[in-house]
Design a protein around this motif. Sequence first.
Motif, short mmCIF file in Angstrom:
data_model
loop_
_atom_site.label_atom_id
_atom_site.label_comp_id
_atom_site.label_asym_id
_atom_site.label_seq_id
_atom_site.Cartn_x
_atom_site.Cartn_y
_atom_site.Cartn_z
N LEU A 123 0.82 -1.20 0.00
CA LEU A 123 0.00 0.00 0.00
C LEU A 123 0.86 1.26 0.00
O LEU A 123 0.52 2.25 -0.65
CB LEU A 123 -0.93 0.01 1.22
CG LEU A 123 -2.14 -0.92 1.15
CD1 LEU A 123 -2.88 -0.92 2.48
CD2 LEU A 123 -3.09 -0.50 0.03
N ASP A 124 1.98 1.21 0.72
CA ASP A 124 2.88 2.36 0.76
C ASP A 124 3.45 2.64 -0.63
O ASP A 124 3.64 3.81 -1.01
CB ASP A 124 4.03 2.11 1.75
CG ASP A 124 3.58 2.20 3.19
OD1 ASP A 124 2.48 2.74 3.43
OD2 ASP A 124 4.31 1.72 4.07
N PHE A 125 3.74 1.58 -1.38
CA PHE A 125 4.26 1.76 -2.74
C PHE A 125 3.22 2.44 -3.63
O PHE A 125 3.54 3.37 -4.39
CB PHE A 125 4.66 0.41 -3.35
CG PHE A 125 5.06 0.51 -4.80
CD1 PHE A 125 6.25 1.11 -5.16
CD2 PHE A 125 4.23 0.00 -5.80
CE1 PHE A 125 6.61 1.22 -6.51
CE2 PHE A 125 4.59 0.09 -7.13
CZ PHE A 125 5.78 0.71 -7.48
N ILE A 126 1.96 1.99 -3.53
CA ILE A 126 0.89 2.61 -4.30
C ILE A 126 0.75 4.08 -3.91
O ILE A 126 0.66 4.97 -4.76
CB ILE A 126 -0.46 1.89 -4.07
CG1 ILE A 126 -0.39 0.42 -4.52
CG2 ILE A 126 -1.59 2.62 -4.79
CD1 ILE A 126 -0.35 0.21 -6.01
N ARG A 127 0.73 4.34 -2.60
CA ARG A 127 0.54 5.71 -2.12
C ARG A 127 1.67 6.63 -2.56
O ARG A 127 1.44 7.75 -3.04
CB ARG A 127 0.42 5.72 -0.59
CG ARG A 127 -0.09 7.06 -0.03
CD ARG A 127 -0.10 7.03 1.49
NE ARG A 127 -0.90 5.93 2.02
CZ ARG A 127 -2.22 5.97 2.12
NH1 ARG A 127 -2.89 7.04 1.74
NH2 ARG A 127 -2.88 4.94 2.63
N SER A 128 2.91 6.18 -2.39
CA SER A 128 4.04 7.03 -2.76
C SER A 128 4.09 7.26 -4.27
O SER A 128 4.44 8.35 -4.72
CB SER A 128 5.35 6.39 -2.28
OG SER A 128 5.57 5.14 -2.92
N SER A 129 3.72 6.24 -5.05
CA SER A 129 3.69 6.39 -6.51
C SER A 129 2.59 7.37 -6.92
O SER A 129 2.80 8.22 -7.80
CB SER A 129 3.45 5.04 -7.18
OG SER A 129 4.49 4.12 -6.89
N CYS A 130 1.44 7.28 -6.26
CA CYS A 130 0.33 8.16 -6.59
C CYS A 130 0.61 9.61 -6.21
O CYS A 130 0.02 10.53 -6.78
CB CYS A 130 -0.95 7.69 -5.91
SG CYS A 130 -1.71 6.22 -6.69
N ASN A 131 1.50 9.82 -5.26
CA ASN A 131 1.83 11.18 -4.85
C ASN A 131 2.51 11.96 -5.97
O ASN A 131 2.60 13.20 -5.90
CB ASN A 131 2.73 11.16 -3.61
CG ASN A 131 1.94 10.85 -2.34
OD1 ASN A 131 0.73 11.04 -2.29
ND2 ASN A 131 2.63 10.38 -1.32
N LEU B 201 -0.66 8.45 -17.15
CA LEU B 201 0.49 9.01 -17.85
C LEU B 201 1.61 9.33 -16.87
O LEU B 201 2.79 9.07 -17.15
CB LEU B 201 0.07 10.27 -18.61
CG LEU B 201 1.20 11.05 -19.30
CD1 LEU B 201 1.93 10.17 -20.30
CD2 LEU B 201 0.63 12.30 -20.00
N ALA B 202 1.28 9.88 -15.72
CA ALA B 202 2.30 10.20 -14.71
C ALA B 202 3.02 8.94 -14.24
O ALA B 202 4.25 8.93 -14.08
CB ALA B 202 1.66 10.91 -13.53
N ASP C 234 -5.37 11.33 -4.69
CA ASP C 234 -6.46 10.64 -3.99
C ASP C 234 -7.23 9.72 -4.95
O ASP C 234 -7.56 8.59 -4.60
CB ASP C 234 -7.42 11.65 -3.36
CG ASP C 234 -6.79 12.39 -2.19
OD1 ASP C 234 -5.79 11.88 -1.64
OD2 ASP C 234 -7.28 13.48 -1.83
N VAL C 235 -7.52 10.22 -6.14
CA VAL C 235 -8.19 9.41 -7.16
C VAL C 235 -7.31 8.21 -7.52
O VAL C 235 -7.79 7.08 -7.64
CB VAL C 235 -8.48 10.25 -8.43
CG1 VAL C 235 -8.99 9.36 -9.57
CG2 VAL C 235 -9.48 11.35 -8.12
N CYS C 236 -6.03 8.47 -7.65
CA CYS C 236 -5.07 7.42 -8.00
C CYS C 236 -5.05 6.32 -6.95
O CYS C 236 -5.22 5.14 -7.25
CB CYS C 236 -3.68 8.04 -8.15
SG CYS C 236 -2.36 6.87 -8.50
N PHE C 237 -4.88 6.71 -5.70
CA PHE C 237 -4.76 5.71 -4.63
C PHE C 237 -6.06 4.93 -4.46
O PHE C 237 -6.04 3.70 -4.33
CB PHE C 237 -4.39 6.39 -3.31
CG PHE C 237 -4.21 5.43 -2.17
CD1 PHE C 237 -3.07 4.64 -2.08
CD2 PHE C 237 -5.20 5.28 -1.21
CE1 PHE C 237 -2.90 3.73 -1.05
CE2 PHE C 237 -5.04 4.37 -0.17
CZ PHE C 237 -3.90 3.60 -0.09
N THR C 238 -7.18 5.62 -4.49
CA THR C 238 -8.47 4.95 -4.30
C THR C 238 -8.73 3.91 -5.39
O THR C 238 -9.24 2.82 -5.12
CB THR C 238 -9.62 5.98 -4.30
OG1 THR C 238 -9.40 6.91 -3.23
CG2 THR C 238 -10.96 5.31 -4.11
#
Length: 201
Positions: A38-46, A190-191, A52-56
């Motif tokens: 989850l931390d990997f997803i969150r840090s990547s989405c940052n 894209l990001a 927020d849309v990304c992580f959710t």
Amino acid sequence: MARQLYTTAFLHLATLLFISRTISAVRFTPQPTPTSDLDFIRSSCNATLYPDVCFTSLAGYASAVQDNPAKLAKLAIGVSLSRAKHTASYLSKLSRTAASAAVHDCVSNVGDAVEQMHGSLQQLREMNHHRQGAPAFRFQMSNVQTWMSAALTDEETCTDGVTEEMEDGDTKTAVCERVGDVKRFTSNALALVNTYANNGA
């Protein structure tokens, strides 16, 4: 004798209940997603415009992605592609009754975006099956970046046309909201593609 049969039956019933509960506990105990995934997803989405849309939208797949940026990029494109397909279907149906040229243009714009994202996803899948050297990786990732950027441009062309040409009303609002939603997902994808391109192979 009757008392002995009753005792035996009771013991059998108690045993069956114990086994049943044990099996249920094993089968239905939820497996928590590791915090590191989850931390990997969150840090990547940052690194995206809409974290927020990304992580959710991606957190539910954290266990499958783990800390793999290639899998995350493919997943993000897949999620955006799914949204775009649903919106393309909505616009196609709307165009049969709407007289606005902007809506008809949007059908083409979002349809092109779907094709661009599909090509990007296909390219990443093909790369997954063949080990890439650095030059080949950069070339193929540049294709993916170009296609995803083009998809976002197509979506922006749609909303720009609707904003400028359509009269205010429910239809205009609905089109802008739906395509705007797809734009956020495509921007995030894209990001994440850019991050993978910059840090991969």
